[in-house]
Every structure is written in C-alpha cells, then in structure tokens.
Design an enzyme around this catalytic site. Structure first.
Site, PDB file in Angstrom:
ATOM      1  N   GLY A 160       0.798  -1.208   0.000  1.00  0.00           N
ATOM      2  CA  GLY A 160       0.000   0.000   0.000  1.00  0.00           C
ATOM      3  C   GLY A 160       0.833   1.260   0.000  1.00  0.00           C
ATOM      4  N   CYS A 161       1.073   1.802   1.180  1.00  0.00           N
ATOM      5  CA  CYS A 161       1.720   3.111   1.285  1.00  0.00           C
ATOM      6  C   CYS A 161       3.192   3.087   0.888  1.00  0.00           C
ATOM      7  CB  CYS A 161       1.552   3.642   2.698  1.00  0.00           C
ATOM      8  SG  CYS A 161      -0.185   3.919   3.137  1.00  0.00           S
ATOM      9  N   VAL A 162       3.894   1.990   1.150  1.00  0.00           N
ATOM     10  CA  VAL A 162       5.297   1.902   0.726  1.00  0.00           C
ATOM     11  C   VAL A 162       5.384   1.902  -0.793  1.00  0.00           C
ATOM     12  CG1 VAL A 162       7.332   0.411   0.660  1.00  0.00           C
ATOM     13  CG2 VAL A 162       6.155   0.798   2.826  1.00  0.00           C
TER      14      VAL A 162
END
Length: 219
Positions: A160-162
C-alpha cells in the site's frame, strides 16, 4: 517478510520482464534521505484493526534510523491522520473503500509513532491523507531542499503506502531504494508481489545491510 528479488513467478516471467527491459540498477548517490512510511502503532501493533505484528520490520527500520543519525543523513517520518470531520465524513474517497482507516484520528494511539522508534526534534514529519507520502504533501519539495539524490524507503504496508510512495518518489525524480527487511504487510502474498513489481519497474529492493551501509557513509 523476506522475498526473493527474482524468480518469484518462475523463469518464464523473469524472461518476459527481462525482454521488456525492466530491472535496471538504480544509481546510489552520496546524499541519501531515509523515509520511514507509516510505522505508527495502528499499523505495527496487531491489537489495532488496521495493524499487524511488525516487530521485526520496526527493528530493521530502527537500524536504518540509527545509521542515518550517525552520519547526519536526514530522516523523514510519515503518518496517516484524519481530523474528526474527515474520519466521520464522506469527503475522502479512500475511506469509502477502506472504512477501517477511519480509526486513524488526530491525537489517537493509532497515529502515534511506534515507541520502539525514536523521533528526534530534527526529524521531519509528513502527515498525509492517502497512500503516497507525496500526494497532497510537501515531501518532494522537502527532499529537494534537503539535497537528496537518493531516497531510501521503508515502512508499512509494502503493498500500500510503501509501494505508492516509492512509485511517486521515482516519478518525482529521485533514485529510489526500498529496504526489504524494513517493510511489512498484513499478508505475505501482497508483500512479495509489491516487492517484485517495485524491483522490476520503480526501485531497487535492497537488503538491510546495504541500506545501513549507504546511510552510514552519507556525506
């Protein structure tokens, strides 16, 4: 969660990607900045709805932070945090898809940095509303102001955010490295797939020892 850089989907897939010209090496600069993505309690502790036990990943991220401190390389932390109006309202489309994220409220335990990591007064903090640490924030300008020629990324979640932050990092003009052992997710499959895709098209997925060495010798 360790994953092989190559061979995850078999030799035929490796040949297909090689024919497409993916997987070239990313240059390593002498002015790296460490970006620690969303290693807040809501993601690193399984007691919270959006969390998982990321103890090993937090420990690895801590090693990167210590190496950065010793050399003077900048450290940037990110966190997702919503105001009551954002968390309870309908203005943020992502929260319609992932309503469990509404618990990441300003001032709550979920948005606090994992206590096993240290944040110094000299560390930067980017508060964001979406997956990428670049979207709607001043991160690109901050990295430019810090003189970054290489961005090392770790944190949660890998898929997701990575991943979103790494894709936007390279699109913003930065050589991008993702540190494998310091990235975690809620499940192994998405973690492995994200690292495979990042290595192929956007970043070099490197080991913890290389990440520590790069930060330790920063100018």
């Amino acid at each position: 969660m360790n994953a092989p850089e190559n061979g995850l989907h078999g030799a035929e897939t490796d040949q297909t990607y090689a024919r497409a010209g993916f997987g070239a090496a990313v240059p390593r600069g002498t002015a790296p900045v460490l970006v620690v993505v969303d290693l807040t309690r809501g993601f690193t502790e399984p007691e919270f709805p959006s969390g998982a036990d990321l103890s090993a990943e937090v420990e690895a991220a801590g090693a990167l932070v210590r190496a950065a401190r010793e050399s003077g390389a900048p450290v940037v932390y990110t966190a997702i945090s919503y105001t009551p109006a954002e968390a309870d309202g309908d203005a943020i489309a992502w929260l319609r898809k992932a309503p469990g994220m509404r618990g990441l409220r300003d001032g709550s335990a979920e948005v606090a940095l994992d206590p096993r990591l240290e944040r110094h007064d000299t560390d930067q903090l980017i508060v964001k509303k979406g997956a990428s640490a670049f979207h709607g924030t001043g991160l690109a300008a901050l990295l430019t102001g810090l003189g970054a020629d290489t961005v090392l990324i770790c944190g949660a979640t890998t898929s997701g955010c990575v991943r979103a932050t790494a894709v936007d990092a390279v699109q913003s003009g930065f050589n991008t490295l993702v540190v494998r052992e310091a990235c975690g997710d809620r499940a192994r499959g998405p973690h492995d797939a994200a690292l495979f895709d990042l290595q192929a098209k956007y970043a070099d997925v490197i080991g913890l020892s290389e990440g520590v060495a790069l930060l330790a010798k920063a100018r």
